[in-house]
Structures are given as C-alpha cells and as structure tokens.
Design a protein around this motif. Structure first.
Motif, PDB file in Angstrom:
ATOM      1  N   ALA A  93     -33.021   9.514 -54.876  1.00 36.53           N
ATOM      2  CA  ALA A  93     -32.858  10.710 -55.699  1.00 36.53           C
ATOM      3  C   ALA A  93     -34.133  11.545 -55.754  1.00 36.53           C
ATOM      4  CB  ALA A  93     -32.433  10.313 -57.106  1.00 36.53           C
ATOM      5  N   ALA A  94     -35.295  10.898 -55.622  1.00 32.30           N
ATOM      6  CA  ALA A  94     -36.566  11.614 -55.683  1.00 32.30           C
ATOM      7  C   ALA A  94     -36.948  12.240 -54.345  1.00 32.30           C
ATOM      8  CB  ALA A  94     -37.672  10.658 -56.133  1.00 32.30           C
ATOM      9  N   SER A  95     -36.200  11.969 -53.294  1.00 27.22           N
ATOM     10  CA  SER A  95     -36.491  12.516 -51.968  1.00 27.22           C
ATOM     11  C   SER A  95     -36.267  14.025 -51.952  1.00 27.22           C
ATOM     12  CB  SER A  95     -35.591  11.854 -50.929  1.00 27.22           C
ATOM     13  OG  SER A  95     -34.240  12.270 -51.113  1.00 27.22           O
ATOM     14  N   PRO A  96     -36.823  14.727 -50.967  1.00 25.00           N
ATOM     15  CA  PRO A  96     -36.565  16.172 -50.877  1.00 25.00           C
ATOM     16  C   PRO A  96     -35.076  16.493 -50.812  1.00 25.00           C
ATOM     17  CG  PRO A  96     -38.377  15.571 -49.437  1.00 25.00           C
ATOM     18  CD  PRO A  96     -37.808  14.282 -49.955  1.00 25.00           C
ATOM     19  N   GLU A  97     -34.312  15.661 -50.096  1.00 25.20           N
ATOM     20  CA  GLU A  97     -32.880  15.888 -49.989  1.00 25.20           C
ATOM     21  C   GLU A  97     -32.186  15.659 -51.331  1.00 25.20           C
ATOM     22  OE1 GLU A  97     -34.636  14.938 -46.090  1.00 25.20           O
ATOM     23  OE2 GLU A  97     -34.691  13.951 -48.051  1.00 25.20           O
ATOM     24  N   GLY A  98     -32.675  14.685 -52.086  1.00 24.78           N
ATOM     25  CA  GLY A  98     -32.088  14.388 -53.386  1.00 24.78           C
ATOM     26  C   GLY A  98     -32.292  15.483 -54.409  1.00 24.78           C
ATOM     27  N   GLN A  99     -33.283  16.359 -54.173  1.00 30.04           N
ATOM     28  CA  GLN A  99     -33.563  17.422 -55.127  1.00 30.04           C
ATOM     29  C   GLN A  99     -32.490  18.505 -55.148  1.00 30.04           C
ATOM     30  OE1 GLN A  99     -36.293  17.026 -57.268  1.00 30.04           O
ATOM     31  NE2 GLN A  99     -36.057  15.059 -56.235  1.00 30.04           N
ATOM     32  N   HIS A 100     -31.559  18.456 -54.196  1.00 28.67           N
ATOM     33  CA  HIS A 100     -30.460  19.420 -54.193  1.00 28.67           C
ATOM     34  C   HIS A 100     -29.397  19.072 -55.237  1.00 28.67           C
ATOM     35  CE1 HIS A 100     -31.693  21.667 -50.576  1.00 28.67           C
ATOM     36  NE2 HIS A 100     -32.162  20.507 -50.145  1.00 28.67           N
ATOM     37  N   ALA A 101     -29.509  17.914 -55.854  1.00 29.14           N
ATOM     38  CA  ALA A 101     -28.537  17.497 -56.863  1.00 29.14           C
ATOM     39  C   ALA A 101     -28.809  18.185 -58.199  1.00 29.14           C
ATOM     40  CB  ALA A 101     -28.585  15.981 -57.038  1.00 29.14           C
ATOM     41  N   ILE A 102     -27.812  18.198 -59.053  1.00 33.29           N
ATOM     42  CA  ILE A 102     -27.987  18.691 -60.420  1.00 33.29           C
ATOM     43  C   ILE A 102     -28.643  17.599 -61.251  1.00 33.29           C
ATOM     44  CG2 ILE A 102     -26.757  19.300 -62.545  1.00 33.29           C
ATOM     45  CD1 ILE A 102     -24.741  20.769 -60.873  1.00 33.29           C
ATOM     46  N   THR A 103     -29.670  17.964 -61.995  1.00 31.67           N
ATOM     47  CA  THR A 103     -30.371  17.027 -62.862  1.00 31.67           C
ATOM     48  C   THR A 103     -30.196  17.484 -64.309  1.00 31.67           C
ATOM     49  OG1 THR A 103     -32.010  16.624 -61.134  1.00 31.67           O
ATOM     50  CG2 THR A 103     -32.589  15.936 -63.366  1.00 31.67           C
ATOM     51  N   PRO A 104     -29.414  16.777 -65.122  1.00 30.58           N
ATOM     52  CA  PRO A 104     -29.108  17.258 -66.479  1.00 30.58           C
ATOM     53  C   PRO A 104     -30.219  16.956 -67.482  1.00 30.58           C
ATOM     54  CG  PRO A 104     -27.975  15.200 -66.080  1.00 30.58           C
ATOM     55  CD  PRO A 104     -28.677  15.542 -64.790  1.00 30.58           C
ATOM     56  N   LEU A 105     -31.363  17.579 -67.274  1.00 27.49           N
ATOM     57  CA  LEU A 105     -32.520  17.322 -68.138  1.00 27.49           C
ATOM     58  C   LEU A 105     -32.220  17.628 -69.599  1.00 27.49           C
ATOM     59  CD1 LEU A 105     -35.300  18.907 -65.911  1.00 27.49           C
ATOM     60  CD2 LEU A 105     -34.911  16.468 -66.281  1.00 27.49           C
ATOM     61  N   ASP A 106     -31.608  18.760 -69.838  1.00 27.49           N
ATOM     62  CA  ASP A 106     -31.389  19.196 -71.221  1.00 27.49           C
ATOM     63  C   ASP A 106     -30.309  18.386 -71.926  1.00 27.49           C
ATOM     64  OD1 ASP A 106     -33.302  21.148 -70.843  1.00 27.49           O
ATOM     65  OD2 ASP A 106     -31.839  22.700 -70.317  1.00 27.49           O
ATOM     66  N   GLN A 107     -29.567  17.602 -71.175  1.00 20.43           N
ATOM     67  CA  GLN A 107     -28.469  16.832 -71.761  1.00 20.43           C
ATOM     68  C   GLN A 107     -28.891  15.404 -72.145  1.00 20.43           C
ATOM     69  OE1 GLN A 107     -27.979  18.910 -68.943  1.00 20.43           O
ATOM     70  NE2 GLN A 107     -27.286  20.385 -70.463  1.00 20.43           N
ATOM     71  N   LEU A 108     -30.112  15.015 -71.801  1.00 22.15           N
ATOM     72  CA  LEU A 108     -30.582  13.683 -72.181  1.00 22.15           C
ATOM     73  C   LEU A 108     -30.624  13.514 -73.694  1.00 22.15           C
ATOM     74  CD1 LEU A 108     -33.616  12.880 -69.849  1.00 22.15           C
ATOM     75  CD2 LEU A 108     -31.469  11.629 -70.022  1.00 22.15           C
ATOM     76  N   VAL A 109     -30.235  12.341 -74.145  1.00 22.86           N
ATOM     77  CA  VAL A 109     -30.313  12.009 -75.568  1.00 22.86           C
ATOM     78  C   VAL A 109     -31.398  10.950 -75.727  1.00 22.86           C
ATOM     79  CG1 VAL A 109     -29.101  11.086 -77.565  1.00 22.86           C
ATOM     80  CG2 VAL A 109     -27.873  12.516 -75.912  1.00 22.86           C
ATOM     81  N   GLY A 110     -32.399  11.236 -76.567  1.00 23.27           N
ATOM     82  CA  GLY A 110     -33.481  10.285 -76.786  1.00 23.27           C
ATOM     83  C   GLY A 110     -34.476  10.255 -75.641  1.00 23.27           C
TER      84      GLY A 110
END
Length: 328
Positions: free
Chosen positions: A183-200
C-alpha cells in the motif's frame, strides 16, 4: 501546529497501514456445502467436486462470499467461507459503536489489536487441512487483505492446494513484503485513503477503526467510492451493514511473501478489477508482474474485469463463472 502534527501522524499511519488495505465487505451466510463428505473421498474425485475455501478481506467476514458461494454450491461444489479470528460470527463490536457515542468510540479498547497474521494463517490453514480430507481438489480464493493469507498458506501447505486465486487481493513480493509495503508503494498511492474517516488514534488503539454507521454524507461518499463504486445505493447500504469497525494494524505489517519452491509451484489466477480504488489497479499489475518474475514457468492466469470496483461486479455471476472455470 498541534492540529497539523496530528493530521500528519494520521496520514503516516494510514499510508503505512495500507490505507484500509482492501475492505472486502458484505452481509449474509458464512458457510455453504453442496455435498456431504464421502468417507474416503473417492466419489468426490470421480465426480469432479471441488472444495472452494474463500477468505475475506479487512473489516469483513466470511459473509462477503454469500452470493458467490451460493452460486458455486449450485454448480456442485463444496464451499467454505472462512471467518478470521474476531471477525464474522466472532466479531468484536465496540459498545460505543452500537450507541454511536463517538467520543467513547475513539478510545474504547479492542481485542482485535492483538491479532497477527500468524493467527489469520492458522485459521485458514486449519480449514484447508479439513477440506483436503474430504477428497477432491481444494481451491483457495482470497479477496483484498485475504491475499496475504493465501500467500502464507501456500507456503505452509502447497501440497494440499490445487489452485489459488487472488481476487483484487494483495500479493506481497520481495520488494513489497507485507500489505503495508504494498500500500505504501508508488502504485499503492493511487488508492483512496480515508484519513478523515479514522476514529481515534490507530497507534494507541492498535487497530484501524472506521465508523461505517456515520450519518456524514461526505464520509459515506468516500466509503462508496473506495469499495462500492458503481453499486446502487441500496446495494451499498447492504454492504455497510456487514462492515466491521476494527482491523489489526499488526496483521497489516506481517510478512507474506510466497516462496518459489512452495507457493510458487501452485497454479494461480488473478482477478484484476479495473476500477478498484482500494487495491489500485496499478498495484495489482505490479504484484502480478513481480510474482511472475519469481516463477516465470508458473505465471498468473489473469482475468480482467475493466469496469469492476473493489468488491467486483454487483452481479456475482461474472466472478462465479471465473471461479467455476479455474483449471485444477
């Protein structure tokens, strides 16, 4: 300044912890069985009965496979949908999630934090061993995070597996040895990362926690784009109902590299979804290429579904036919 530091910390956690690496989610029954076992397995072999062992992804359960499993069973196969520890019928539900007390939900401890990839591997390997005793070939299928279990189980018991199939799933390699690394690879960065949706705080909780019952329209839009793009609103609500709040950060970091002399000798297939926003298509292509480079004489058979998002087509018939048609 404190807010910026907190945001950057959350971004780092999410990028390193797979950006919710593959929410394979749905609702329904967990286990389907088309045939009773023969005492010696002979009839199963003569009649071509397979046992499909199906492994769910993160924040999910064996119920994800209900529709596909039902159709495979109707085609004459045994089907077992695995619930990983503390998932599905064993799922942990935070009390604050039920009451939607968001302040308490941000700090409520979770037993899921103690789970490791070893726990997941042991669960799936145990099911594969039991399935093999029934007679007939065993086909192991994993979606999303379920792919890391496939690689580990393929190393552990390659002699028991007739075929392994990654369905928009993580397939770590020497250069990307864990789900986190993929997921941390350059290719993995094309994914959606729900940062604002994290709880805690994930580092304190030990889990990635998401509130799937949110009333926030923006949050729901992110979730739909991430896992259910192209689904109807009604189908999306059904998916939300089956989601699990917590997933272990430790499991995301577990090494899961298939070895050429074990995993690498099992026939394998990859179901490539062209509009996946969780396991990005670019990452799927890199994982396929690196696996093929490891075992050039035993390459992935790739079936591409260009218009499918992370969960695959809303109509399960297309995936069912691909799984039914696997060569064993």
């Amino acid at each position: 300044m404190a807010d910026n530091e907190n945001f950057n910390s959350r971004r780092h956690v999410m990028r390193v912890a797979a950006g919710v690496g593959g929410a394979a989610l749905a609702a329904g029954l967990g286990v389907l069985n088309a045939h009773a076992a023969d005492s010696d397995g002979g009839r199963a072999r003569r009649h071509g009965v397979r046992t499909y062992v199906l492994v769910h992804g993160t924040h999910s359960a064996g119920a994800f496979w209900t529709a596909i499993g039902r159709e495979l069973a109707l085609r004459g196969h045994r089907v077992v949908a695995v619930d990983q520890p503390l998932h599905g019928t064993e799922r942990f539900v935070p009390a604050a999630y039920q009451t939607q007390d968001l302040r308490a939900l941000a700090t409520e401890p979770s037993p899921v934090a103690a789970l490791t990839l070893d726990d997941f591997e042991r669960r799936v390997t145990g099911v594969v061993r039991r399935a093999a005793r029934l007679g007939g070939p065993v086909v192991l299928v994993g979606h999303s995070m379920g792919g890391v279990s496939l690689s580990r189980v393929g190393n552990a018991v390659p002699e028991l597996l007739a075929h392994i199939c990654y369905m928009a799933a993580f397939c770590p390699s020497r250069s990307m040895p864990s789900l986190n690394a993929c997921a941390a690879s350059p290719e993995g960065q094309h994914a959606i990362t729900p940062l604002d949706q994290l709880v805690g705080d994930p580092e304190k909780l030990g889990v990635l926690r998401l509130n799937w019952r949110t009333s926030d329209r923006r949050d729901r839009a992110v979730f739909k784009e991430m896992i259910c793009a192209g689904y109807s609103d009604v189908a999306f609500l059904r998916v939300l109902e089956g989601m699990q709040t917590d997933e272990s950060m430790t499991a995301y970091d577990g090494r899961a590299v298939g070895r050429a002399d074990t995993w690498g000798r099992i026939p394998r297939t990859y179901l490539r979804f062209g509009k996946d926003r969780t396991v990005a298509t670019e990452l799927q292509d890199r994982m396929i290429a690196e696996a093929d480079a490891l075992t050039p004489d035993n390459r992935f058979t790739v079936h591409s579904v260009p218009d499918a998002g992370h969960l695959g087509p809303e109509d399960p018939a297309r995936v069912t036919e691909m799984l039914h048609g696997l060569r064993v």
